[in-house]
Design a protein around this motif. Structure first.
Motif, PDB file in Angstrom:
ATOM      1  N   LEU A   1      65.497 102.928 -38.179  1.00 47.51           N
ATOM      2  CA  LEU A   1      64.365 103.082 -39.084  1.00 47.51           C
ATOM      3  C   LEU A   1      64.244 101.843 -39.969  1.00 47.51           C
ATOM      4  N   ASN A   2      63.153 101.758 -40.708  1.00 52.81           N
ATOM      5  CA  ASN A   2      62.955 100.575 -41.537  1.00 52.81           C
ATOM      6  C   ASN A   2      62.425 100.946 -42.904  1.00 52.81           C
ATOM      7  N   SER A   3      62.744 100.104 -43.849  1.00 51.09           N
ATOM      8  CA  SER A   3      62.178 100.193 -45.193  1.00 51.09           C
ATOM      9  C   SER A   3      61.659  98.799 -45.528  1.00 51.09           C
ATOM     10  N   VAL A   4      60.358  98.684 -45.700  1.00 49.03           N
ATOM     11  CA  VAL A   4      59.729  97.386 -45.961  1.00 49.03           C
ATOM     12  C   VAL A   4      59.202  97.363 -47.397  1.00 49.03           C
ATOM     13  N   ASP A   5      59.559  96.327 -48.128  1.00 48.20           N
ATOM     14  CA  ASP A   5      59.132  96.128 -49.522  1.00 48.20           C
ATOM     15  C   ASP A   5      59.574  97.274 -50.430  1.00 48.20           C
ATOM     16  N   GLU A   6      60.806  97.694 -50.269  1.00 44.21           N
ATOM     17  CA  GLU A   6      61.378  98.700 -51.170  1.00 44.21           C
ATOM     18  C   GLU A   6      61.635  98.052 -52.532  1.00 44.21           C
ATOM     19  N   SER A   7      61.198  98.700 -53.573  1.00 45.46           N
ATOM     20  CA  SER A   7      61.324  98.124 -54.916  1.00 45.46           C
ATOM     21  C   SER A   7      62.756  98.208 -55.426  1.00 45.46           C
ATOM     22  N   ALA A   8      63.188  97.136 -56.075  1.00 45.86           N
ATOM     23  CA  ALA A   8      64.519  97.094 -56.697  1.00 45.86           C
ATOM     24  C   ALA A   8      64.455  96.176 -57.904  1.00 45.86           C
ATOM     25  N   THR A   9      65.047  96.621 -59.011  1.00 49.83           N
ATOM     26  CA  THR A   9      65.094  95.805 -60.227  1.00 49.83           C
ATOM     27  C   THR A   9      66.546  95.707 -60.687  1.00 49.83           C
ATOM     28  N   PRO A  10      67.232  94.620 -60.337  1.00 50.01           N
ATOM     29  CA  PRO A  10      68.648  94.510 -60.713  1.00 50.01           C
ATOM     30  C   PRO A  10      68.823  94.454 -62.224  1.00 50.01           C
ATOM     31  N   ALA A  11      69.848  95.162 -62.703  1.00 50.90           N
ATOM     32  CA  ALA A  11      70.135  95.174 -64.137  1.00 50.90           C
ATOM     33  C   ALA A  11      71.431  94.461 -64.456  1.00 50.90           C
ATOM     34  N   SER A  12      72.322  94.400 -63.468  1.00 50.51           N
ATOM     35  CA  SER A  12      73.617  93.767 -63.731  1.00 50.51           C
ATOM     36  C   SER A  12      74.044  92.884 -62.568  1.00 50.51           C
ATOM     37  N   GLY A  13      73.073  92.325 -61.884  1.00 48.19           N
ATOM     38  CA  GLY A  13      73.401  91.405 -60.801  1.00 48.19           C
ATOM     39  C   GLY A  13      73.574  92.069 -59.451  1.00 48.19           C
ATOM     40  N   THR A  14      73.543  93.395 -59.376  1.00 48.56           N
ATOM     41  CA  THR A  14      73.670  94.093 -58.091  1.00 48.56           C
ATOM     42  C   THR A  14      72.748  95.304 -58.063  1.00 48.56           C
ATOM     43  N   PHE A  15      72.425  95.727 -56.865  1.00 47.40           N
ATOM     44  CA  PHE A  15      71.707  96.984 -56.671  1.00 47.40           C
ATOM     45  C   PHE A  15      71.974  97.462 -55.247  1.00 47.40           C
ATOM     46  N   THR A  16      71.852  98.778 -55.034  1.00 47.82           N
ATOM     47  CA  THR A  16      72.059  99.375 -53.717  1.00 47.82           C
ATOM     48  C   THR A  16      70.741  99.939 -53.227  1.00 47.82           C
ATOM     49  N   VAL A  17      70.372  99.633 -51.998  1.00 49.58           N
ATOM     50  CA  VAL A  17      69.116 100.146 -51.453  1.00 49.58           C
ATOM     51  C   VAL A  17      69.245 101.632 -51.167  1.00 49.58           C
ATOM     52  N   ALA A  18      68.100 102.283 -51.007  1.00 51.28           N
ATOM     53  CA  ALA A  18      68.070 103.742 -50.879  1.00 51.28           C
ATOM     54  C   ALA A  18      68.838 104.251 -49.662  1.00 51.28           C
ATOM     55  N   ASN A  19      68.865 103.473 -48.596  1.00 49.30           N
ATOM     56  CA  ASN A  19      69.543 103.912 -47.365  1.00 49.30           C
ATOM     57  C   ASN A  19      70.761 103.052 -47.073  1.00 49.30           C
ATOM     58  N   GLY A  20      71.460 102.704 -48.126  1.00 52.71           N
ATOM     59  CA  GLY A  20      72.626 101.839 -47.982  1.00 52.71           C
ATOM     60  C   GLY A  20      73.748 102.445 -47.145  1.00 52.71           C
ATOM     61  N   GLY A  21      73.822 103.778 -47.126  1.00 50.87           N
ATOM     62  CA  GLY A  21      74.902 104.430 -46.383  1.00 50.87           C
ATOM     63  C   GLY A  21      74.839 104.202 -44.893  1.00 50.87           C
ATOM     64  N   THR A  22      73.643 103.951 -44.358  1.00 54.26           N
ATOM     65  CA  THR A  22      73.497 103.688 -42.919  1.00 54.26           C
ATOM     66  C   THR A  22      72.799 102.348 -42.701  1.00 54.26           C
ATOM     67  N   PHE A  23      73.057 101.401 -43.606  1.00 55.22           N
ATOM     68  CA  PHE A  23      72.431 100.089 -43.561  1.00 55.22           C
ATOM     69  C   PHE A  23      72.715  99.404 -42.226  1.00 55.22           C
ATOM     70  N   SER A  24      71.668  98.726 -41.712  1.00 54.57           N
ATOM     71  CA  SER A  24      71.824  98.059 -40.419  1.00 54.57           C
ATOM     72  C   SER A  24      71.609  96.555 -40.514  1.00 54.57           C
ATOM     73  N   GLN A  25      70.415  96.131 -40.934  1.00 54.62           N
ATOM     74  CA  GLN A  25      70.105  94.696 -40.926  1.00 54.62           C
ATOM     75  C   GLN A  25      69.217  94.331 -42.103  1.00 54.62           C
ATOM     76  N   ASP A  26      69.565  93.250 -42.777  1.00 55.52           N
ATOM     77  CA  ASP A  26      68.753  92.719 -43.872  1.00 55.52           C
ATOM     78  C   ASP A  26      67.555  91.971 -43.312  1.00 55.52           C
ATOM     79  N   LEU A  27      66.369  92.187 -43.924  1.00 53.95           N
ATOM     80  CA  LEU A  27      65.146  91.516 -43.489  1.00 53.95           C
ATOM     81  C   LEU A  27      64.502  90.688 -44.593  1.00 53.95           C
ATOM     82  N   GLY A  28      65.238  90.469 -45.685  1.00 55.69           N
ATOM     83  CA  GLY A  28      64.735  89.565 -46.712  1.00 55.69           C
ATOM     84  C   GLY A  28      64.442  90.228 -48.042  1.00 55.69           C
ATOM     85  N   VAL A  29      64.387  89.396 -49.088  1.00 53.31           N
ATOM     86  CA  VAL A  29      64.124  89.853 -50.453  1.00 53.31           C
ATOM     87  C   VAL A  29      63.037  88.957 -51.061  1.00 53.31           C
ATOM     88  N   TYR A  30      62.009  89.598 -51.604  1.00 53.06           N
ATOM     89  CA  TYR A  30      60.876  88.872 -52.205  1.00 53.06           C
ATOM     90  C   TYR A  30      60.857  89.108 -53.705  1.00 53.06           C
TER      91      TYR A  30
END
Length: 248
Positions: free
Chosen positions: A88-117
């Motif tokens: 499955l894919n998540s495109v343009d999922e919003s994330a606002t880092p507060a302390s230099g890190t953040f975890t995406v919503a489906n991090g538990g079954t993460f497969s491939q990074d497609l970039g950060v804008y």
């Protein structure tokens, strides 16, 4: 007696072997069957042929369907084994880092990074292995944890990635096959039409040995995907190429 034929009818593919399970071409859009021969011509000194004879023959079948069907494609074209699960894919999922890190919503079954804008700067961040500087990021592909420079804290980022799902879908891992490897199946085209005389007339075409040489799957901006399969009939090993029947 001749008869009218209306509509595309129904198309089925049946694999070889004992107790085969037929596959229906879903949401069939159109079917064409083209019979053709090479024509050999004998000329003398004048412009037009003196004799003609048939040479090699072929039957080309084309079908367009209104669904993307992995079972149909595998049974007719790839000829391998599918497994349960999908990517499955998540495109343009919003994330606002507060302390230099953040975890995406489906991090538990993460497969491939497609970039950060970065929506603030209008630029894509550059991926690095670790310790990202301003305008860079790193990602742990086992956990889906992204690390950014503290300069990006509070900035709205758009993250794209893929992740695995074992609860839905089907997948196929295609491997490099030997030349000559192919899938042979039979094709059945059936059609019924009730004419102005109130009589229901049937049409049936059967091709006992067919191979699919091309699978096209065009995706469009504002329309449905209509995959097309290009097939050719052949001798089934017993001298049979096709048969048909009609009510007339």
């Amino acid at each position: 007696m001749a008869q009218s034929v209306f509509g595309v009818g129904f198309l089925f593919a049946t694999p070889q072997g004992t107790n085969p399970t037929s596959t229906r071409f879903g949401r069939l859009q159109d079917v064409s069957v083209d019979f053709s021969y090479d024509t050999k011509m004998l000329y003398g000194s004048n412009q037009y042929a003196l004799e003609q004879a048939r040479g090699k023959a072929k039957i080309d079948l084309k079908a367009t369907v209104g669904v993307v069907d992995p079972n149909l494609f595998n049974n007719l074209y790839f000829g391998l084994t599918t497994a349960a699960g999908e990517t499955l894919n998540s495109v343009d999922e919003s994330a606002t880092p507060a302390s230099g890190t953040f975890t995406v919503a489906n991090g538990g079954t993460f497969s491939q990074d497609l970039g950060v804008y970065n929506t603030v700067t209008g630029l894509y961040l550059a991926r690095v292995a670790s310790a990202p500087a301003t305008g860079q990021y790193a990602v742990n592909t086992s956990t889906g944890v992204y690390t950014t420079n503290t300069a990006q804290n509070g900035q709205l980022l758009k993250v794209s990635y893929t992740y695995a799902s074992s609860a839905s879908g089907a997948n196929l891992a295609f491997t490099n096959q030997l030349m000559g490897s192919s899938v042979i199946f039979s094709v059945q085209l059936v059609n019924k039409f009730k004419g102005s005389d109130g009589v229901v007339r049937s049409l049936y075409l059967n091709f006992p040995a067919v191979q699919c040489a091309k699978l096209s799957m065009p995706l469009k901006l504002d329309d449905f995907t209509l995959p097309q399969l290009d097939m050719s009939a052949q001798d089934n090993g017993a001298g049979n190429v096709f048969n048909y029947s009609m009510t007339g």
